[in-house]
Design a protein around this motif. Structure first.
Motif: not given
Length: 152
Positions: A36-40, A42-43, A148-152
């Protein structure tokens, strides 16, 4: 006596099983938190890059127009200097994308979007400047679509 041994053994087995389940749960929770931290991150990086590149494209178009209208003027020089500042911000944002993105296609598109934007001010005429600006916008859109698919 056997009842006591069985009770102690049962208690020990229960403690070991509890420990193993808690350890697995802790590892899963930590892995989910890291993801989740990596996702955030990336966003944040992708959004900052898109914003910086939009600003840089605007600055490059402005630089080209000012150079065409009044070559060598103070206004043209100010637009040129502003484009350098915007390029630096876009390049820093690109580096952040490179640090958090693990998709080779998205990375290639980000680099391409930066390079296409970087060349707008070198256009020899208005149709070419317009084409380059549109190509920069489209390449940025392709990057967003790939990332985008990498952060959904």
């Amino acid at each position: 006596m056997w009842a006591t041994v069985i009770a102690v053994a049962g208690t020990l087995l229960g403690s070991v099983a509890t420990h193993l389940f808690q350890h697995r749960t802790t590892e899963r929770t930590a892995a989910l938190a890291r993801e989740e931290q990596l996702r955030q991150e990336r966003i944040t990086a992708y959004s900052a890059f898109a914003g910086a590149l939009v600003d840089y494209r605007r600055g490059q178009n402005d630089r080209w127009h000012r150079a065409q209208e009044t070559p060598g003027s103070a206004v043209a020089e100010a637009a040129r200097i502003d484009s350098y500042r915007l390029r630096s911000g876009a390049h820093q944002a690109l580096i952040r994308v490179q640090l958090v993105c693990d998709d080779p296609q998205a990375l290639a598109l980000a680099a391409e979007a930066f390079e296409v934007t970087n060349c707008i001010h070198e256009a020899p005429d208005e149709p070419e400047r317009s084409r380059r600006s549109e190509q920069a916008r489209e390449t940025l859109s392709e990057f967003i679509g790939a990332a985008a698919p990498g952060v959904r």
